[in-house]
Write a protein that holds these residues in place. Structure first.
Motif, PDB file in Angstrom:
ATOM      1  N   ALA A 104      40.646  59.413  54.554  1.00  0.00           N
ATOM      2  CA  ALA A 104      40.293  58.583  53.398  1.00  0.00           C
ATOM      3  C   ALA A 104      41.557  58.111  52.684  1.00  0.00           C
ATOM      4  CB  ALA A 104      39.395  59.357  52.435  1.00  0.00           C
ATOM      5  N   LEU A 155      35.314  56.672  55.417  1.00  0.00           N
ATOM      6  CA  LEU A 155      34.660  55.975  54.313  1.00  0.00           C
ATOM      7  C   LEU A 155      33.735  54.861  54.770  1.00  0.00           C
ATOM      8  CD1 LEU A 155      37.743  55.685  51.919  1.00  0.00           C
ATOM      9  CD2 LEU A 155      35.952  57.428  51.914  1.00  0.00           C
ATOM     10  N   PRO A 198      34.621  49.934  52.208  1.00  0.00           N
ATOM     11  CA  PRO A 198      35.877  49.954  51.439  1.00  0.00           C
ATOM     12  C   PRO A 198      36.966  49.058  52.026  1.00  0.00           C
ATOM     13  CG  PRO A 198      35.039  52.168  51.732  1.00  0.00           C
ATOM     14  CD  PRO A 198      34.225  51.287  52.620  1.00  0.00           C
ATOM     15  N   VAL A 229      39.618  50.584  48.181  1.00  0.00           N
ATOM     16  CA  VAL A 229      39.373  51.846  48.890  1.00  0.00           C
ATOM     17  C   VAL A 229      39.158  52.988  47.904  1.00  0.00           C
ATOM     18  CG1 VAL A 229      40.359  53.535  50.493  1.00  0.00           C
ATOM     19  CG2 VAL A 229      40.678  51.077  50.898  1.00  0.00           C
ATOM     20  N   THR A 267      35.699  53.902  46.383  1.00  0.00           N
ATOM     21  CA  THR A 267      34.802  54.744  47.181  1.00  0.00           C
ATOM     22  C   THR A 267      35.253  56.198  47.147  1.00  0.00           C
ATOM     23  OG1 THR A 267      34.320  52.878  48.630  1.00  0.00           O
ATOM     24  CG2 THR A 267      33.792  55.061  49.457  1.00  0.00           C
ATOM     25  N   ILE A 268      36.559  56.432  47.247  1.00  0.00           N
ATOM     26  CA  ILE A 268      37.062  57.816  47.172  1.00  0.00           C
ATOM     27  C   ILE A 268      36.702  58.432  45.821  1.00  0.00           C
ATOM     28  CG2 ILE A 268      39.119  59.264  47.200  1.00  0.00           C
ATOM     29  CD1 ILE A 268      40.449  57.216  49.001  1.00  0.00           C
TER      30      ILE A 268
END
Length: 293
Positions: free
Chosen positions: A72, A154, A158, A241, A244-245
């Protein structure tokens, strides 16, 4: 009788000119853009964009598919890297595109037309489209490589957000680098792009900072560097990105990413519109005094 014949001839000529003007195709932005895209498709620039995209995506995918890093955070690093390289890539693309125009006829395709503003905006839009396609290919190749080994942690969404963010952050750069290349030449655009890439990497604390610390460096405070437009592609791509993390880390991290993304998105949108308008107005009065390509 002679005067009547002359008058009739003049009237016929005027009528023919009026008919020709009425049926002649107007120089609209969509038509001009189609022409630009057709010319760029045959240009070496298209092949160079594709080669760089394939090489960059394959290299990132090959490394992170076997590296021990959190996949990720690896996706975040890839988004940051590609976004940070955008200033340099934009400078090179704009510089070479203007060189081609000078070599083809001393910018006649941009200046000897009914609307210089539409011509330069079409050139800009074609370059942005080509850059966006290359960025999408790079992220797609990386994602495919990670998915092939089961490490696309992910999912693809993302990466799509990273693509949109990095491209949005690059639009003002295209306007700036195109103006620099037109006024000062290719080397000025490439030099400014290289400096912008260095600032972009510094704005996220360096490429490996997030990998080593586990921090969401795109959302971290970057001070003045974070507000330099050359940093926006890296930060907005990274935030795509990191959104989403952060969703998996809780409400606090999610709010922090949203708080970082909102002002940057607004600033990029406003500056993009302002840059497009300024470029069109400036190029309408542009005079090219350069003899070199």
């Amino acid at each position: 009788m002679a005067r009547r014949i002359v008058k009739a001839g003049a009237d016929a000529g005027t009528g023919a000119a009026a008919v020709a003007a009425a049926v002649a195709p107007r120089m609209t932005l969509p038509r001009t853009l189609r022409s630009e895209l057709a010319r760029l498709a045959r240009s070496p620039l298209a092949a160079a964009h594709l080669a760089c995209a394939l090489a960059g995506g394959a290299a990132c995918g090959a490394y992170f598919s076997v590296a021990a890093w959190d996949p990720a955070l690896g996706a975040d690093a890839v988004a940051q890297c590609l976004g940070a390289l955008m200033p340099l890539m934009v400078g090179v693309a704009c510089g070479l595109a203007v060189d081609e125009e000078r070599a083809a006829g001393r910018l006649a395709n941009l200046t000897a037309v009914p609307s210089r503003g539409r011509a330069v905006l079409a050139k800009l839009a074609a370059l942005v489209a080509m850059g966006g396609l290359a960025l999408g290919v790079a992220l797609g190749v990386y994602g495919a490589a990670m998915a092939a080994v089961g490490r696309l942690a992910l999912g693809p969404a993302p990466l799509a957000l990273a693509w949109a963010g990095a491209l949005m952050g690059s639009v003002p750069l295209y306007a700036l680098m195109l103006a620099l290349a037109l006024r000062l030449g290719r080397n000025a655009a490439v030099g400014a792009g290289a400096a912008g890439t260095l600032l972009a990497f510094f704005s996220v604390g360096g490429l490996a900072h997030g990998l080593m610390t586990g921090q969401l460096t795109g959302a971290a405070p970057a001070g003045l560097l974070g507000w330099v437009p050359t940093s926006w592609a890296a930060r907005l791509g990274s935030l795509g990105v990191e959104s989403t993390i952060a969703a998996g880390r809780g409400a606090v991290e999610t709010a922090r990413v949203a708080a970082a993304a909102g002002p940057l998105v607004a600033a990029a949108a406003v500056l993009s519109v302002a840059a497009l308008v300024a470029l069109a107005l400036w190029f309408g009065r542009f005079e090219d005094g350069r003899d070199d390509a």
